[in-house]
Motif scaffolding. Structure first.
Motif, PDB file in Angstrom:
ATOM      1  N   LYS A 177      35.641  -7.338  -2.474  1.00 31.47           N
ATOM      2  CA  LYS A 177      36.665  -6.439  -2.280  1.00 31.47           C
ATOM      3  C   LYS A 177      38.342  -7.495  -1.789  1.00 31.47           C
ATOM      4  N   LYS A 178      39.059  -7.497  -2.073  1.00 35.59           N
ATOM      5  CA  LYS A 178      40.736  -8.039  -0.869  1.00 35.59           C
ATOM      6  C   LYS A 178      40.969  -7.023   0.211  1.00 35.59           C
ATOM      7  N   TRP A 179      40.604  -7.768   1.270  1.00 34.19           N
ATOM      8  CA  TRP A 179      41.476  -7.078   2.286  1.00 34.19           C
ATOM      9  C   TRP A 179      42.371  -7.691   2.918  1.00 34.19           C
ATOM     10  N   TYR A 180      42.826  -6.638   3.891  1.00 38.13           N
ATOM     11  CA  TYR A 180      44.509  -7.577   3.893  1.00 38.13           C
ATOM     12  C   TYR A 180      44.514  -6.293   6.053  1.00 38.13           C
ATOM     13  N   SER A 181      45.299  -7.332   6.527  1.00 38.70           N
ATOM     14  CA  SER A 181      45.061  -7.626   8.327  1.00 38.70           C
ATOM     15  C   SER A 181      46.502  -7.672   8.662  1.00 38.70           C
ATOM     16  N   LEU A 182      46.203  -6.815   9.833  1.00 41.91           N
ATOM     17  CA  LEU A 182      47.216  -7.065  10.830  1.00 41.91           C
ATOM     18  C   LEU A 182      46.501  -7.227  12.047  1.00 41.91           C
ATOM     19  N   THR A 218      56.302  -1.486  18.469  1.00 44.39           N
ATOM     20  CA  THR A 218      55.950  -0.005  18.108  1.00 44.39           C
ATOM     21  C   THR A 218      56.224   0.156  16.713  1.00 44.39           C
ATOM     22  N   ASP A 219      57.086  -0.059  16.045  1.00 38.99           N
ATOM     23  CA  ASP A 219      57.679  -0.744  14.363  1.00 38.99           C
ATOM     24  C   ASP A 219      56.533  -0.609  13.145  1.00 38.99           C
ATOM     25  N   PHE A 220      55.524  -0.373  12.834  1.00 38.70           N
ATOM     26  CA  PHE A 220      55.301  -0.928  11.480  1.00 38.70           C
ATOM     27  C   PHE A 220      55.058  -0.611  10.675  1.00 38.70           C
ATOM     28  N   SER A 221      56.550   0.104  10.251  1.00 38.90           N
ATOM     29  CA  SER A 221      56.979   0.503   8.968  1.00 38.90           C
ATOM     30  C   SER A 221      57.226  -1.349   7.832  1.00 38.90           C
ATOM     31  N   PRO A 222      57.400  -2.740   8.812  1.00 43.37           N
ATOM     32  CA  PRO A 222      57.573  -3.245   8.139  1.00 43.37           C
ATOM     33  C   PRO A 222      56.831  -3.910   7.674  1.00 43.37           C
ATOM     34  N   LEU A 224      53.393  -1.730   6.609  1.00 43.51           N
ATOM     35  CA  LEU A 224      52.906  -0.977   5.610  1.00 43.51           C
ATOM     36  C   LEU A 224      53.497  -1.087   5.078  1.00 43.51           C
ATOM     37  N   LEU A 225      55.274  -1.522   4.394  1.00 43.51           N
ATOM     38  CA  LEU A 225      55.663  -1.996   3.451  1.00 43.51           C
ATOM     39  C   LEU A 225      55.061  -3.149   1.984  1.00 43.51           C
ATOM     40  N   LYS A 226      54.090  -3.742   3.372  1.00 44.56           N
ATOM     41  CA  LYS A 226      54.119  -5.078   2.889  1.00 44.56           C
ATOM     42  C   LYS A 226      52.522  -4.678   2.144  1.00 44.56           C
ATOM     43  N   ILE A 227      51.568  -4.482   3.060  1.00 46.90           N
ATOM     44  CA  ILE A 227      50.496  -3.845   2.721  1.00 46.90           C
ATOM     45  C   ILE A 227      49.875  -2.867   1.549  1.00 46.90           C
ATOM     46  N   ARG A 228      51.920  -1.905   1.123  1.00 48.12           N
ATOM     47  CA  ARG A 228      51.729  -0.935   0.069  1.00 48.12           C
ATOM     48  C   ARG A 228      52.448  -1.381  -1.298  1.00 48.12           C
ATOM     49  N   GLN A 229      52.735  -2.592  -0.741  1.00 48.08           N
ATOM     50  CA  GLN A 229      53.346  -3.743  -2.177  1.00 48.08           C
ATOM     51  C   GLN A 229      51.851  -4.787  -3.211  1.00 48.08           C
ATOM     52  N   ALA A 230      51.366  -5.315  -1.565  1.00 51.82           N
ATOM     53  CA  ALA A 230      49.900  -6.112  -1.456  1.00 51.82           C
ATOM     54  C   ALA A 230      49.021  -5.467  -2.043  1.00 51.82           C
ATOM     55  N   GLN A 231      48.576  -3.761  -2.283  1.00 55.42           N
ATOM     56  CA  GLN A 231      47.605  -2.605  -3.075  1.00 55.42           C
ATOM     57  C   GLN A 231      46.240  -3.398  -3.075  1.00 55.42           C
ATOM     58  N   PRO A 232      45.678  -4.036  -1.429  1.00 58.48           N
ATOM     59  CA  PRO A 232      44.975  -4.615  -0.938  1.00 58.48           C
ATOM     60  C   PRO A 232      43.486  -3.606  -1.806  1.00 58.48           C
ATOM     61  N   ASP A 233      42.325  -3.730  -1.430  1.00 54.90           N
ATOM     62  CA  ASP A 233      41.189  -2.900  -1.375  1.00 54.90           C
ATOM     63  C   ASP A 233      40.894  -2.225  -0.235  1.00 54.90           C
ATOM     64  N   ILE A 234      41.057  -3.097   1.392  1.00 57.08           N
ATOM     65  CA  ILE A 234      40.531  -2.767   2.507  1.00 57.08           C
ATOM     66  C   ILE A 234      41.810  -3.406   3.010  1.00 57.08           C
ATOM     67  N   VAL A 235      42.182  -1.926   4.339  1.00 55.41           N
ATOM     68  CA  VAL A 235      42.968  -2.126   5.585  1.00 55.41           C
ATOM     69  C   VAL A 235      42.084  -2.509   6.506  1.00 55.41           C
ATOM     70  N   ALA A 236      42.489  -3.653   6.636  1.00 56.53           N
ATOM     71  CA  ALA A 236      41.270  -4.347   8.569  1.00 56.53           C
ATOM     72  C   ALA A 236      42.138  -4.002   9.469  1.00 56.53           C
ATOM     73  N   SER A 237      42.371  -3.677  10.154  1.00 63.94           N
ATOM     74  CA  SER A 237      42.733  -3.474  11.713  1.00 63.94           C
ATOM     75  C   SER A 237      42.197  -4.668  12.912  1.00 63.94           C
ATOM     76  N   ILE A 248      47.761   3.571  13.007  1.00 62.71           N
ATOM     77  CA  ILE A 248      46.859   4.571  12.681  1.00 62.71           C
ATOM     78  C   ILE A 248      47.820   5.436  11.679  1.00 62.71           C
ATOM     79  N   LYS A 249      48.990   5.992  13.318  1.00 65.36           N
ATOM     80  CA  LYS A 249      49.821   7.127  13.581  1.00 65.36           C
ATOM     81  C   LYS A 249      50.648   6.794  12.264  1.00 65.36           C
ATOM     82  N   GLN A 250      51.169   5.815  11.411  1.00 64.68           N
ATOM     83  CA  GLN A 250      52.055   5.480  11.045  1.00 64.68           C
ATOM     84  C   GLN A 250      51.106   5.561   9.983  1.00 64.68           C
ATOM     85  N   TYR A 251      51.035   4.792   9.472  1.00 67.16           N
ATOM     86  CA  TYR A 251      49.669   4.497   8.341  1.00 67.16           C
ATOM     87  C   TYR A 251      48.927   6.410   7.989  1.00 67.16           C
ATOM     88  N   ALA A 252      48.842   7.027   8.201  1.00 68.59           N
ATOM     89  CA  ALA A 252      49.241   8.197   7.961  1.00 68.59           C
ATOM     90  C   ALA A 252      50.251   8.919   7.955  1.00 68.59           C
TER      91      ALA A 252
END
Length: 416
Positions: A177-182, A218-222, A224-237, A248-252
């Motif tokens: 799996k390809k992972w992307y983390s914050l 507090t703003d995670f939009s930058p 989240l946009l990178k995650i959307r572009q990267a198309q990972p299999d798993i996102v890890a905190s 997790i609120k903004q992710y939803a």
């Protein structure tokens, strides 16, 4: 508990169980003969991004003091808490010294920030005063920065990673799996990502993206946009405190569908995100559904007192004071140096789990079982607190508890 500037000053919890409210806010210390009480310092962040967890920590230690005092105290003396907001590493160090030198506390309980825990631990070592860390996870505190007076009821990052990783492997969420983390950009986050990356790599996964997130973000939009572009299999905190709540609120809200997990977690941060926003598999050192008699009693007492169930941070502070009280009673002494010796000799404690816990002498880490949980679907939640279901304990009931503890890699050089 509401935030206020008063909470940054010293507060005293009086000994009698009937007088449990914070007293003397901003007032000079009430001078008492040391023989009348046993003073315990409580030092943890109430302000900043870890503040919501610090509030639960205070609730837990105060409830423990009430119960101990209602049962007659320790060695015929009441417990008196001296409570401080640690704020940051520099302030934490100064306040630890003041608690020991001026307020004459017998020992110190608390902290959540790994950097502040290190600062407090250095003061504890220099003054030969026991400090029980209830919330800081960095493996380095159990490694190169260990000392004989700093003890850890909180799990190390490596323990958190193994606990949740065991279930991620069972779900086929690592290998291939390809992972992307914050990652939280401070000592805790850096250490957690290091351990998580090692575990994922050893089990056939790969981190293809990793972002360092400032602790005041507090703003995670930058991100989240990178995650959307990267198309990972798993996102890890690898985030901390209210970083996780916002993430997790903004992710939803963004509607991202990549499965999510976390290697560090506190229940309170998911409660803060609101119903329906929490998802994925996460690790916990304890949760309010642990099915043991002592755990149920704690949940009942806490809920009656505070109107909501306890979460994992208050578990650590509550148990730490109970451990200290039990130890003083067994030792027939409140001497800090004797306390360190007692804890390091393998004394066992009921820590509201299926098996007793103990501090191992190698690094003063409490050896214990941990848990993983899976977020519930919103339509299956009974109330705002019913956000996850237990997956089980790690290690298994027939496995050695030490298999979960940090590796004895020789980095901890415990001084005599």
């Amino acid at each position: 508990m509401a935030h206020s500037d008063d909470l940054t000053r010293r507060t005293l919890l009086k000994g009698a169980a009937s007088a449990t409210a914070l007293a003397g806010l901003g007032m000079p210390a009430i001078v008492k003969a040391q023989s009348d009480v046993i003073r315990i310092g409580h030092l943890t962040p109430i302000t900043g991004f870890l503040g919501p967890l610090g509030e639960f920590a205070q609730m837990g230690v105060k409830l423990a003091a009430e119960e101990i005092n209602a049962a007659g105290g320790v060695l015929g003396r009441k417990i008196e808490l001296v409570i401080e907001d640690s704020v940051n590493p520099q302030t934490a160090s100064a306040k630890a010294e003041r608690l020991i030198e001026r307020d004459k506390v017998a020992m110190i309980i608390g902290e959540i920030s790994s950097a502040s825990a290190l600062a407090i631990g250095q003061v504890a070592n220099r003054t030969r005063t026991v400090f029980i860390n209830t919330g800081a996870n960095s493996d380095a505190l159990r490694g190169a920065s260990c000392n004989p007076y700093m003890f850890h009821i909180e799990a190390a990052n490596s323990m958190m990673v193994t606990a949740v990783g065991t279930y991620l492997k069972n779900e086929n969420m690592i290998k291939g799996k390809k992972w992307y983390s914050l990652t939280a950009d401070y000592a805790f986050g850096h250490d957690l990502f290091r351990v998580a990356k090692k575990f994922v790599s050893e089990n056939g996964g790969e981190f293809t993206g990793e972002e360092l997130v400032p602790t005041d973000a507090t703003d995670f939009s930058p991100y989240l946009l990178k995650i959307r572009q990267a198309q990972p299999d798993i996102v890890a905190s690898n985030l901390a405190g209210n970083q996780i709540t916002n993430f997790i609120k903004q992710y939803a809200e963004y509607g991202l569908q990549f499965p999510i997990t976390g290697f560090g977690f506190d229940t309170a941060v998911a409660w803060g995100a609101g119903k329906g926003n929490f998802s994925g598999i996460w690790p916990l050192i304890w949760h309010h559904m642990v099915d043991t008699p002592s755990s149920k009693r704690f949940v009942e007492a806490f809920t009656k007192t505070y109107g909501k169930p306890p979460e994992n941070q208050c578990w650590g502070d509550y148990n730490s004071l109970k451990i200290v009280a039990q130890s003083f009673t067994e030792m027939k002494s409140a001497d800090p140096q004797k306390l360190a010796e007692h804890l390091r000799k393998g004394a066992k404690f009921d820590i509201l789990k299926g098996r007793e816990g103990y501090f191992r002498a190698y690094d003063n880490q409490m050896v214990q079982e941990m848990y993983a949980v899976r977020a519930k679907d919103p339509d299956k939640m009974k109330d705002q607190w019913d956000i996850y279901e237990p997956l089980g304990s790690v290690p298994g009931p027939n496995d050695d508890l030490e298999t979960l503890a940090p590796p004895k890699d020789g980095t901890c050089k415990m001084q005599a």
